[in-house]
Write a protein that holds these residues in place. Sequence first.
Motif, PDB file in Angstrom:
ATOM      1  N   GLU A 160      -8.697   1.768  -4.943  1.00  0.00           N
ATOM      2  CA  GLU A 160      -8.809   2.306  -3.585  1.00  0.00           C
ATOM      3  C   GLU A 160      -9.800   1.509  -2.721  1.00  0.00           C
ATOM      4  O   GLU A 160      -9.555   1.267  -1.546  1.00  0.00           O
ATOM      5  CB  GLU A 160      -9.217   3.780  -3.672  1.00  0.00           C
ATOM      6  N   TRP A 161     -10.915   1.091  -3.338  1.00  0.00           N
ATOM      7  CA  TRP A 161     -11.936   0.385  -2.546  1.00  0.00           C
ATOM      8  C   TRP A 161     -11.391  -0.897  -1.940  1.00  0.00           C
ATOM      9  O   TRP A 161     -11.833  -1.345  -0.884  1.00  0.00           O
ATOM     10  CB  TRP A 161     -13.191   0.092  -3.368  1.00  0.00           C
ATOM     11  N   GLY A 163      -4.845   0.309   4.691  1.00  0.00           N
ATOM     12  CA  GLY A 163      -4.093   1.552   4.492  1.00  0.00           C
ATOM     13  C   GLY A 163      -3.302   2.014   5.707  1.00  0.00           C
ATOM     14  O   GLY A 163      -3.619   1.672   6.844  1.00  0.00           O
ATOM     15  N   ASP A 221       1.882   2.309  -3.403  1.00  0.00           N
ATOM     16  CA  ASP A 221       0.881   2.193  -4.459  1.00  0.00           C
ATOM     17  C   ASP A 221       0.509   3.582  -4.967  1.00  0.00           C
ATOM     18  O   ASP A 221      -0.577   4.087  -4.749  1.00  0.00           O
ATOM     19  CB  ASP A 221      -0.354   1.451  -3.950  1.00  0.00           C
ATOM     20  N   TYR A 267      -8.362  -1.465  -0.695  1.00  0.00           N
ATOM     21  CA  TYR A 267      -7.688  -1.170   0.577  1.00  0.00           C
ATOM     22  C   TYR A 267      -8.694  -0.781   1.654  1.00  0.00           C
ATOM     23  O   TYR A 267      -8.568  -1.164   2.812  1.00  0.00           O
ATOM     24  CB  TYR A 267      -6.686  -0.027   0.388  1.00  0.00           C
ATOM     25  N   GLU A 268      -9.689   0.017   1.236  1.00  0.00           N
ATOM     26  CA  GLU A 268     -10.675   0.484   2.213  1.00  0.00           C
ATOM     27  C   GLU A 268     -11.482  -0.678   2.777  1.00  0.00           C
ATOM     28  O   GLU A 268     -11.664  -0.788   3.986  1.00  0.00           O
ATOM     29  CB  GLU A 268     -11.604   1.517   1.573  1.00  0.00           C
ATOM     30  N   TRP A 289       0.835  -1.215   0.000  1.00  0.00           N
ATOM     31  CA  TRP A 289       0.000   0.000   0.000  1.00  0.00           C
ATOM     32  C   TRP A 289       0.866   1.260   0.000  1.00  0.00           C
ATOM     33  O   TRP A 289       0.545   2.246  -0.669  1.00  0.00           O
ATOM     34  CB  TRP A 289      -0.926   0.006   1.238  1.00  0.00           C
TER      35      TRP A 289
END
Lengths: 276, 235
Positions: free
Chosen positions: B60-61, B69, B39, B63-64, B36
């Motif tokens: 992004e989604w 993160g 990235d 990691y979320e 991450w």
Amino acid sequence: MTPNSPMDEEAIRRMTRMTRRGFAIGGVAAVTGFAGWSWLNSRESAEGLPWPFRRAHEANEAVGRGLYTERLAQEHAPSAAAEPRVNGLIGWRDTGEDGEYRFRPHPAAAEWVLTVTRPDWTALRQIPLAALTALPRVESVTELKCVEGWSQIVQWGGVRFADFLRTFDLLPPEGSPLKYLQLLSPASPLPGVNSDSQPPRYTSALDLPSALHPQTLLCDSMNGEPLTKAHGAPIRLVLPIKYGIKNIKWLSEIRFSANKPTDYWTQRGYDWYAGL
Amino acid sequence: MSVTLKAKHPRLVRYTHWMNGPVLLIMIWSGLLIYWASDTEADSYKIRLGGWVLIQFFPEWFYETLGLGSQLAKGMAWHFFFMWFFLINGILYTSYTFLSGEWRDLIPNRRTPRQALQTVLHDLKIRKAPPEQDGKFNGAQRLAYTGVIGMGIGSIVTGLAIWKPVQLGWITWLLGGYQWARAEHFALMIGYVLFFVIHISQVIRAGWNNFRAMVTGYELVSTIPSHPTAGEVKS
């Protein structure tokens, strides 16, 4: 499978027993695993990490030191070099209590001195940057590696840190217990912040062998140009045998120590040794 | 016909097999915490076709959703701790497999390509008959299991190249340099995820008796005795 004889029934019974036993062992193992997980996460913090992880880093450090030789990091062609990203301004641009960025008023390059202290000295030594011209200049093209995962080949220019320490007679004598160095950015206070709530100076701690590595340089130039302020002007340390977090910018003070000193990123949960 | 127990997976194979699951999961999770941190648009790994980005690692989604993160120090701490468990477990498994002779059931042989093709055709419902068994495994299994051991060795070698790129610089050099070693290390991780998906679906397809062998070490098999005893009911 349907049993046709008492022998078959016995085989099926044994299988059922073994299956139950297997799942019981698996269940116990899973519970132990989860208990281990929460135990690990709930241990008292040792500088930003539950202590078992700090111990693991230290065990890895022992392996790293065991592997260590003065082997050189690969040198690249100057044409492969480029400017690395400006990743850290800590020690120059810092945050006040209000969360606003401010710059510390560093000394001017002409007045910059490297202050060296040693517990066995009564007085500190102060070496102006101009004195470094007495040392042989070195250019080294190595790959700067960040803990974040990116890396960049950079041409660094300056003098060997080992030459600096030896020429100015700063190095502790053979067999001295002073086996560590703590390097610090300037103490210049951040404006608009009380003296008791000043942000910390940037620090980088090193073991003596790494400091004396032939590619550990005091740098004042990057890719053939004078170092810019954002990259650590007027003087910074570069060592390709450590992650970038150890390559301190705006070097102003060097403290020898017998005990392992901490540093900025170690206190924030990173490995102290950070050796490559 | 009678039902008997047949030894399949030795204890050490089963224990190291099950131990590898959580350890590898921790290595992948902590590796993603590290990944991450780099990235960025320029540094993230992508699969491109022509000018198109087919897959970007990762959106992004991703990691979320997984909460990956801003935990680089934690990721490094777990990764550089649990790598030893991955290594020790792997050494135990491979040395046992080698010393016990189990490797004979594992490595590909000249029948393997044909059987592996049979498996693929069978799974695609083109071929009706199930693939031939070749000892404990069929050809597709031999390929997959030998391959995944090779991947494990690959993860250790690429990992060493990233961990000590100066002191073990010759490994890093052989792998094409530091950034290549990172990409190879990452690709192997993706390989484990793909292996896992196929492995799980095949285990489900193969059924309970097969799965139970990895729990107990034994399979229940129907055998036709060579000397039928009196009173046995033929079914």
